[in-house]
Design a protein around this motif. Structure first.
Motif, PDB file in Angstrom:
ATOM      1  N   CYS A 102      -0.450   3.286   0.265  1.00 41.69           N
ATOM      2  CA  CYS A 102       0.627   3.705   1.157  1.00 41.69           C
ATOM      3  C   CYS A 102       0.056   4.403   2.384  1.00 41.69           C
ATOM      4  N   ALA A 103      -0.937   5.253   2.174  1.00 41.05           N
ATOM      5  CA  ALA A 103      -1.554   5.975   3.297  1.00 41.05           C
ATOM      6  C   ALA A 103      -2.209   5.013   4.278  1.00 41.05           C
ATOM      7  N   TRP A 104      -2.890   3.992   3.771  1.00 39.96           N
ATOM      8  CA  TRP A 104      -3.471   2.990   4.660  1.00 39.96           C
ATOM      9  C   TRP A 104      -2.378   2.338   5.505  1.00 39.96           C
ATOM     10  N   HIS A 105      -1.267   1.988   4.876  1.00 36.15           N
ATOM     11  CA  HIS A 105      -0.197   1.314   5.627  1.00 36.15           C
ATOM     12  C   HIS A 105       0.412   2.238   6.672  1.00 36.15           C
ATOM     13  N   VAL A 106       0.547   3.515   6.358  1.00 31.47           N
ATOM     14  CA  VAL A 106       1.053   4.457   7.356  1.00 31.47           C
ATOM     15  C   VAL A 106       0.071   4.535   8.528  1.00 31.47           C
ATOM     16  N   ALA A 107      -1.216   4.677   8.209  1.00 30.53           N
ATOM     17  CA  ALA A 107      -2.226   4.808   9.256  1.00 30.53           C
ATOM     18  C   ALA A 107      -2.351   3.543  10.099  1.00 30.53           C
ATOM     19  N   LEU A 108      -2.158   2.391   9.477  1.00 34.96           N
ATOM     20  CA  LEU A 108      -2.317   1.120  10.187  1.00 34.96           C
ATOM     21  C   LEU A 108      -1.068   0.720  10.967  1.00 34.96           C
ATOM     22  N   ARG A 109       0.105   1.053  10.424  1.00 34.61           N
ATOM     23  CA  ARG A 109       1.350   0.633  11.070  1.00 34.61           C
ATOM     24  C   ARG A 109       1.970   1.742  11.923  1.00 34.61           C
ATOM     25  N   HIS A 110       1.599   2.973  11.672  1.00 39.85           N
ATOM     26  CA  HIS A 110       2.168   4.110  12.400  1.00 39.85           C
ATOM     27  C   HIS A 110       1.055   5.080  12.780  1.00 39.85           C
ATOM     28  N   PRO A 111       0.030   4.617  13.487  1.00 38.79           N
ATOM     29  CA  PRO A 111      -1.157   5.443  13.714  1.00 38.79           C
ATOM     30  C   PRO A 111      -0.884   6.729  14.505  1.00 38.79           C
ATOM     31  N   ALA A 112       0.158   6.742  15.319  1.00 33.15           N
ATOM     32  CA  ALA A 112       0.458   7.941  16.096  1.00 33.15           C
ATOM     33  C   ALA A 112       0.861   9.112  15.201  1.00 33.15           C
ATOM     34  N   ARG A 113       1.264   8.818  13.960  1.00 37.18           N
ATOM     35  CA  ARG A 113       1.697   9.883  13.046  1.00 37.18           C
ATOM     36  C   ARG A 113       0.551  10.431  12.207  1.00 37.18           C
ATOM     37  N   VAL A 114      -0.650   9.867  12.368  1.00 39.72           N
ATOM     38  CA  VAL A 114      -1.773  10.209  11.490  1.00 39.72           C
ATOM     39  C   VAL A 114      -2.929  10.767  12.311  1.00 39.72           C
ATOM     40  N   ARG A 115      -3.298  12.006  12.045  1.00 40.79           N
ATOM     41  CA  ARG A 115      -4.448  12.617  12.715  1.00 40.79           C
ATOM     42  C   ARG A 115      -5.748  12.106  12.090  1.00 40.79           C
ATOM     43  N   THR A 116      -5.810  12.152  10.784  1.00 39.07           N
ATOM     44  CA  THR A 116      -6.954  11.621  10.043  1.00 39.07           C
ATOM     45  C   THR A 116      -6.448  11.036   8.739  1.00 39.07           C
ATOM     46  N   LEU A 117      -7.274  10.201   8.128  1.00 43.80           N
ATOM     47  CA  LEU A 117      -6.944   9.582   6.850  1.00 43.80           C
ATOM     48  C   LEU A 117      -8.069   9.836   5.858  1.00 43.80           C
ATOM     49  N   THR A 118      -7.703  10.294   4.662  1.00 47.75           N
ATOM     50  CA  THR A 118      -8.644  10.342   3.546  1.00 47.75           C
ATOM     51  C   THR A 118      -8.050   9.517   2.417  1.00 47.75           C
ATOM     52  N   ALA A 119      -8.652   8.367   2.138  1.00 48.84           N
ATOM     53  CA  ALA A 119      -8.203   7.472   1.074  1.00 48.84           C
ATOM     54  C   ALA A 119      -9.103   7.653  -0.136  1.00 48.84           C
ATOM     55  N   VAL A 120      -8.488   7.875  -1.290  1.00 51.07           N
ATOM     56  CA  VAL A 120      -9.229   8.131  -2.514  1.00 51.07           C
ATOM     57  C   VAL A 120      -9.032   6.960  -3.481  1.00 51.07           C
ATOM     58  N   SER A 121     -10.116   6.365  -3.891  1.00 51.74           N
ATOM     59  CA  SER A 121     -10.194   5.259  -4.861  1.00 51.74           C
ATOM     60  C   SER A 121      -9.948   3.887  -4.244  1.00 51.74           C
ATOM     61  N   VAL A 122      -8.863   3.710  -3.496  1.00 47.69           N
ATOM     62  CA  VAL A 122      -8.495   2.371  -3.023  1.00 47.69           C
ATOM     63  C   VAL A 122      -8.854   2.217  -1.546  1.00 47.69           C
ATOM     64  N   PRO A 123      -9.616   1.161  -1.201  1.00 49.51           N
ATOM     65  CA  PRO A 123     -10.043   0.960   0.190  1.00 49.51           C
ATOM     66  C   PRO A 123      -8.977   0.276   1.027  1.00 49.51           C
ATOM     67  N   HIS A 124      -9.324   0.011   2.273  1.00 49.55           N
ATOM     68  CA  HIS A 124      -8.455  -0.737   3.188  1.00 49.55           C
ATOM     69  C   HIS A 124      -7.912  -1.982   2.468  1.00 49.55           C
ATOM     70  N   PRO A 125      -6.623  -2.301   2.635  1.00 49.17           N
ATOM     71  CA  PRO A 125      -6.048  -3.451   1.931  1.00 49.17           C
ATOM     72  C   PRO A 125      -6.806  -4.754   2.133  1.00 49.17           C
ATOM     73  N   HIS A 126      -7.376  -4.974   3.311  1.00 52.28           N
ATOM     74  CA  HIS A 126      -8.136  -6.203   3.528  1.00 52.28           C
ATOM     75  C   HIS A 126      -9.454  -6.180   2.754  1.00 52.28           C
ATOM     76  N   ALA A 127     -10.032  -5.010   2.540  1.00 51.16           N
ATOM     77  CA  ALA A 127     -11.239  -4.917   1.720  1.00 51.16           C
ATOM     78  C   ALA A 127     -10.922  -5.261   0.277  1.00 51.16           C
ATOM     79  N   SER A 128      -9.780  -4.791  -0.214  1.00 51.06           N
ATOM     80  CA  SER A 128      -9.354  -5.132  -1.576  1.00 51.06           C
ATOM     81  C   SER A 128      -9.114  -6.629  -1.706  1.00 51.06           C
ATOM     82  N   ALA A 129      -8.459  -7.218  -0.701  1.00 51.24           N
ATOM     83  CA  ALA A 129      -8.169  -8.651  -0.733  1.00 51.24           C
ATOM     84  C   ALA A 129      -9.455  -9.468  -0.679  1.00 51.24           C
ATOM     85  N   TYR A 130     -10.390  -9.033   0.141  1.00 52.30           N
ATOM     86  CA  TYR A 130     -11.683  -9.718   0.231  1.00 52.30           C
ATOM     87  C   TYR A 130     -12.394  -9.710  -1.112  1.00 52.30           C
TER      88      TYR A 130
END
Length: 275
Positions: A102-130
Motif C-alpha cells: 500500500c505504501a508503494w502505491h501511495v508513493a508511486l501514485r500520490h508522490p506529493a503526499r510522501v516525504r520519504t518511504l520506508t518499505a519493510v519486507s515487500v519491494p517495489h511491485p514491479h520487483a515482486s512481479a519480476y
C-alpha cells in the motif's frame, strides 16, 4: 482516535511529540497497528509524531462488502484520505507486508503526499512481479496466495482447531503465545478474516498499470529469513527507485521484522526521516 474518511471509520493510534514530523505506519496481514508498538518508542524519542493506521478490513468501521472493494488502489486512497482528515499535507510513510505494498502505491501514485518511504519486507511491485515471472523459488514462496484467494476455503483452513494454522503463520517471529493471540483474536470476529483476506482476493495484474519508478527517497528493509520474499525480488527493488535509495538487509530475521527486529526497523526509519 477514530478517523472518518471515504464514508469509513478508521482506528488510528497516534503518539509522539506534538509538532513532530509526521510518520504514517501501515500494517500487514494478518496483523494490525499493534505491530508497530515496539518500533514507535524510538521514533518518538527521535522527535517524530506517529500515526499507526488500522487499514481497510482491519478497522471494524471500515469493512465494505465484496473483494473488489479491497483493490490496492482503494487502500492507497484510504491512506491519502486519512492524511486529509488529519490535515497532513505530506508524511514519512512506513509499511510492512501488505502495508508496504500500500505504501508503494501511495508513493508511486500520490508522490506529493510522501516525504520519504520506508518499505519493510515487500519491494517495489514491479520487483515482486519480476521475481515471480523469472524465479521458480519466488513462485514457490508465493504459493500460499492461491489458498488465501479461495473464499470460504481459506477461512476454513486458517480457523480450524482454534485457528491453529493462522497462529502458525507467526512461527519464527519471536512472539510468545500472548503476542500471537493479540494478532489472531481480532480476526476471530465475524467477517474480520474475510475482510483481511480480501486484499489477496482483489489482486490483479491491472494493479501494476501506470506504476513507474519511485521518485521519493526510499529505504527498503528485507530479511534473509523471509519465507515469502526471496533474494531475487529484494535485489531487484533498486532498479525501480530513481531517488536516493538505501537497502537494509537483515540476517537471521523472519518475515515479521517489526516484531522480531524493532530496533533495526526504527533505526532505518529514523535515518531515512531525518536524513
Amino acid at each position: 482516535m477514530k478517523i472518518t474518511a471515504r464514508d469509513l471509520t478508521f482506528d488510528v493510534v497516534a503518539g509522539g511529540p506534538d509538532g513532530g514530523a509526521p510518520v504514517l505506519l501501515l500494517h500487514g496481514f494478518p496483523q494490525h497497528s499493534g505491530e508497530w508498538a515496539a518500533v514507535t518508542p524510538a521514533l518518538h524519542a527521535a522527535g517524530l509524531r506517529t500515526y499507526a493506521l488500522d487499514q481497510r478490513g482491519t478497522s471494524p468501521g471500515a469493512r465494505p462488502q465484496g473483494a473488489e472493494a479491497y483493490r490496492i488502489a482503494e487502500c492507497a486512497l484510504d491512506a491519502v484520505a486519512v492524511l486529509d482528515a488529519l490535515d497532513l499535507a505530506s508524511v514519512h510513510l512506513v509499511g510492512h507486508d501488505w502495508g508496504a505494498i500500500c505504501a508503494w502505491h501511495v508513493a508511486l501514485r500520490h508522490p506529493a503526499r510522501v516525504r520519504t518511504l520506508t518499505a519493510v519486507s515487500v519491494p517495489h511491485p514491479h520487483a515482486s512481479a519480476y521475481a515471480y515471472a523469472n524465479d521458480p523459488d519466488q513462485r514457490a514462496r508465493s504459493a500460499y496466495i492461491k489458498l488465501f484467494r479461495q473464499p470460504g476455503k481459506a477461512e476454513e483452513v486458517l480457523l480450524e482447531g482454534d485457528a491453529r494454522r493462522l497462529r502458525a503463520i507467526f512461527d519464527g517471529a519471536g512472539l510468545d503465545a500472548a503476542g500471537v493471540d493479540a494478532y489472531v483474536r481480532p480476526l476471530l470476529e465475524p467477517g474480520a478474516l474475510t475482510a483481511a483476506l480480501n486484499w489477496y482476493r482483489a489482486m490483479s495484474s491491472l494493479d501494476l498499470v501506470g506504476l513507474g519508478q519511485a521518485t521519493v527517497p526510499t529505504t527498503y528493509v528485507w530479511s534473509d529469513g523471509d519465507l515469502a520474499i526471496g533474494a531475487t525480488a529484494a535485489r531487484a527493488c533498486a532498479e525501480y527507485v530513481s531517488a536516493d535509495y538505501r537497502f537494509v538487509p537483515l540476517a537471521g530475521v523472519s518475515h515479521w521484522i517489526p516484531d522480531q527486529a524493532p530496533s533495526e526497523v526504527a533505526a532505518a526509519v529514523v535515518a531515512r526521516c531525518l536524513a
